[in-house]
Design a protein around this motif. Sequence first.
Motif, PDB file in Angstrom:
ATOM      1  N   ALA A 100       1.040  -1.396   0.439  1.00 48.21           N
ATOM      2  CA  ALA A 100       0.110   0.230   0.062  1.00 48.21           C
ATOM      3  C   ALA A 100       1.012   1.161  -0.202  1.00 48.21           C
ATOM      4  CB  ALA A 100      -1.097  -0.077   1.359  1.00 48.21           C
ATOM      5  N   GLY A 101      -0.019   2.557  -0.232  1.00 51.17           N
ATOM      6  CA  GLY A 101       1.222   3.585  -0.862  1.00 51.17           C
ATOM      7  C   GLY A 101       1.370   4.034  -1.500  1.00 51.17           C
ATOM      8  N   LYS A 102       1.430   5.571  -1.894  1.00 52.58           N
ATOM      9  CA  LYS A 102       1.500   5.935  -2.781  1.00 52.58           C
ATOM     10  C   LYS A 102       3.458   5.816  -3.570  1.00 52.58           C
ATOM     11  CE  LYS A 102      -0.169  10.321  -4.718  1.00 52.58           C
ATOM     12  NZ  LYS A 102      -1.127  11.305  -4.877  1.00 52.58           N
ATOM     13  N   VAL A 103       3.596   5.811  -4.945  1.00 46.69           N
ATOM     14  CA  VAL A 103       4.915   5.887  -5.571  1.00 46.69           C
ATOM     15  C   VAL A 103       4.692   6.844  -6.675  1.00 46.69           C
ATOM     16  CG1 VAL A 103       7.121   4.486  -6.591  1.00 46.69           C
ATOM     17  CG2 VAL A 103       5.278   3.422  -4.675  1.00 46.69           C
ATOM     18  N   ARG A 104       5.838   8.105  -6.427  1.00 46.08           N
ATOM     19  CA  ARG A 104       6.400   8.691  -7.559  1.00 46.08           C
ATOM     20  C   ARG A 104       7.595   8.073  -8.562  1.00 46.08           C
ATOM     21  NH1 ARG A 104       7.457  13.450  -3.592  1.00 46.08           N
ATOM     22  NH2 ARG A 104       8.954  11.496  -3.009  1.00 46.08           N
ATOM     23  N   ARG A 145      16.275  14.971  -6.079  1.00 48.53           N
ATOM     24  CA  ARG A 145      17.117  15.077  -4.826  1.00 48.53           C
ATOM     25  C   ARG A 145      16.269  16.128  -4.561  1.00 48.53           C
ATOM     26  NH1 ARG A 145      20.461  16.702 -10.031  1.00 48.53           N
ATOM     27  NH2 ARG A 145      22.125  15.400  -9.988  1.00 48.53           N
ATOM     28  N   GLN A 146      15.169  16.857  -4.998  1.00 47.71           N
ATOM     29  CA  GLN A 146      13.909  17.642  -3.771  1.00 47.71           C
ATOM     30  C   GLN A 146      12.947  17.082  -3.379  1.00 47.71           C
ATOM     31  OE1 GLN A 146      13.227  21.327  -6.495  1.00 47.71           O
ATOM     32  NE2 GLN A 146      14.906  21.569  -7.403  1.00 47.71           N
ATOM     33  N   ASP A 147      13.072  15.564  -3.874  1.00 46.08           N
ATOM     34  CA  ASP A 147      12.168  14.399  -2.732  1.00 46.08           C
ATOM     35  C   ASP A 147      10.816  14.717  -3.617  1.00 46.08           C
ATOM     36  OD1 ASP A 147      11.181  12.700  -1.191  1.00 46.08           O
ATOM     37  OD2 ASP A 147      11.226  14.335   0.288  1.00 46.08           O
ATOM     38  N   GLN A 148      10.638  14.645  -4.820  1.00 45.42           N
ATOM     39  CA  GLN A 148       9.109  14.921  -5.476  1.00 45.42           C
ATOM     40  C   GLN A 148       9.144  13.658  -6.374  1.00 45.42           C
ATOM     41  OE1 GLN A 148       7.469  18.299  -5.555  1.00 45.42           O
ATOM     42  NE2 GLN A 148       9.090  18.153  -3.738  1.00 45.42           N
ATOM     43  N   LEU A 149       9.816  12.519  -5.868  1.00 44.87           N
ATOM     44  CA  LEU A 149       9.279  11.666  -7.017  1.00 44.87           C
ATOM     45  C   LEU A 149      10.593  10.545  -5.794  1.00 44.87           C
ATOM     46  CD1 LEU A 149      10.838  11.970 -10.314  1.00 44.87           C
ATOM     47  CD2 LEU A 149       8.503  12.330  -9.234  1.00 44.87           C
ATOM     48  N   ASP A 150      10.110   9.380  -5.832  1.00 39.00           N
ATOM     49  CA  ASP A 150      11.098   8.102  -5.403  1.00 39.00           C
ATOM     50  C   ASP A 150      11.709   7.759  -5.861  1.00 39.00           C
ATOM     51  OD1 ASP A 150       8.993   8.679  -2.557  1.00 39.00           O
ATOM     52  OD2 ASP A 150       7.401   8.206  -4.220  1.00 39.00           O
ATOM     53  N   PRO A 182       8.727   1.877   1.579  1.00 36.81           N
ATOM     54  CA  PRO A 182       7.912  -0.330   0.862  1.00 36.81           C
ATOM     55  C   PRO A 182       7.130  -0.357  -0.881  1.00 36.81           C
ATOM     56  CG  PRO A 182       7.725   0.023   3.404  1.00 36.81           C
ATOM     57  CD  PRO A 182       8.653   1.819   2.856  1.00 36.81           C
ATOM     58  N   ALA A 183       6.672   1.066  -0.693  1.00 41.44           N
ATOM     59  CA  ALA A 183       5.905  -0.167  -1.624  1.00 41.44           C
ATOM     60  C   ALA A 183       6.668   0.573  -2.679  1.00 41.44           C
ATOM     61  CB  ALA A 183       4.124   1.507  -1.568  1.00 41.44           C
ATOM     62  N   ALA A 184       7.274   1.123  -2.787  1.00 43.77           N
ATOM     63  CA  ALA A 184       8.265   1.374  -4.119  1.00 43.77           C
ATOM     64  C   ALA A 184       9.837   0.272  -4.125  1.00 43.77           C
ATOM     65  CB  ALA A 184       9.398   2.952  -3.739  1.00 43.77           C
ATOM     66  N   THR A 185       9.568   0.060  -2.709  1.00 38.10           N
ATOM     67  CA  THR A 185      10.714  -1.096  -3.006  1.00 38.10           C
ATOM     68  C   THR A 185       9.911  -2.657  -3.907  1.00 38.10           C
ATOM     69  OG1 THR A 185      12.034  -0.828  -0.945  1.00 38.10           O
ATOM     70  CG2 THR A 185      12.172  -3.019  -1.884  1.00 38.10           C
TER      71      THR A 185
END
Length: 297
Positions: free
Chosen positions: A90-94, A137-142, A279-282
């Motif tokens: 669960a969660g959102k991945v950018r 770098r700006q934490d706008q993407l995962d 965890p969702a991105a992983t």
Amino acid sequence: MDLRDLRYFATIAELKHLGRAAEALHRSQPALTKCIQRLEEALGSTLFERKGRGIDLTAVGKQFLLTARKILDTNDRSMEDMSAFIEGSAGKVRVGCGPITADYVLPILCKLVLEHTPNVSLEVLIGTTYFLKEQLRQDQLDLIVGGVSDDDEFVNQAFIDDVVTVAARKDHPIFESSGVGLRDLLNYQWILPTPQIASRKWLDNVFASRKLPKPAVRIETNALPSVHNLIGGTDLLCFLSRLTVDHPKSRGLLKEVALKETTLMRKLGIIYLPGTLTPAATRLIELLSMHYSNAAE
């Protein structure tokens, strides 16, 4: 107010008997009596009253039971949500995608997410790898799905081999000549990525390292794979992924100018900053890795 006391209270209210509640909860009756006392002291009101051989809720107790159940249900759902987040289900991945991977990897990625992680959502940004790295770098993407490199700043995990070549419309005059060389490419104007893009830097260096002028660029764009109609309708040369040249959307408009010196071998994959994955991105990376591992077998 302790959640454990709320759970004990809800069980006592349901069974309406301290002895049976003690058996169900595997606690002693004195322990449950103290639980009720703590809640009554906190609320300043009596929760139970004697009724025959058992007990029943007072008016305050009945209202408090509704509140207690809401609190417990919210807590249980929150813990389930956190467990799912930790497990990567669960969660959102950018996700940032380069123009090439938006066509060839993003559809696969979306399909894997829909099939295997129904509670994971995606937020997708299309752009050049140069632009997307700044978003990381700006934490706008995962993470980024694009061309990987040896850049030590980022973790690069390759999945796909890619080839970038010079291409032109299929009936371009250059195909009328035999034995086309680098100097012949300089007879035509080009449409190329902007200078900071890695593939453009590589191509410029091919000519510069041989003491030749750089290609004469008529049009610069960061969306080169999307302008196949323009390339197919002009005498401009371009530097494109073979995936784009061969893709059905090109409708046979383009043809590769086969030349060893201008053939770039690269890899496409996942890019992210060390220690930043949710965890969702992983889980998403694991799914993509398994997909391409199975495809290679």
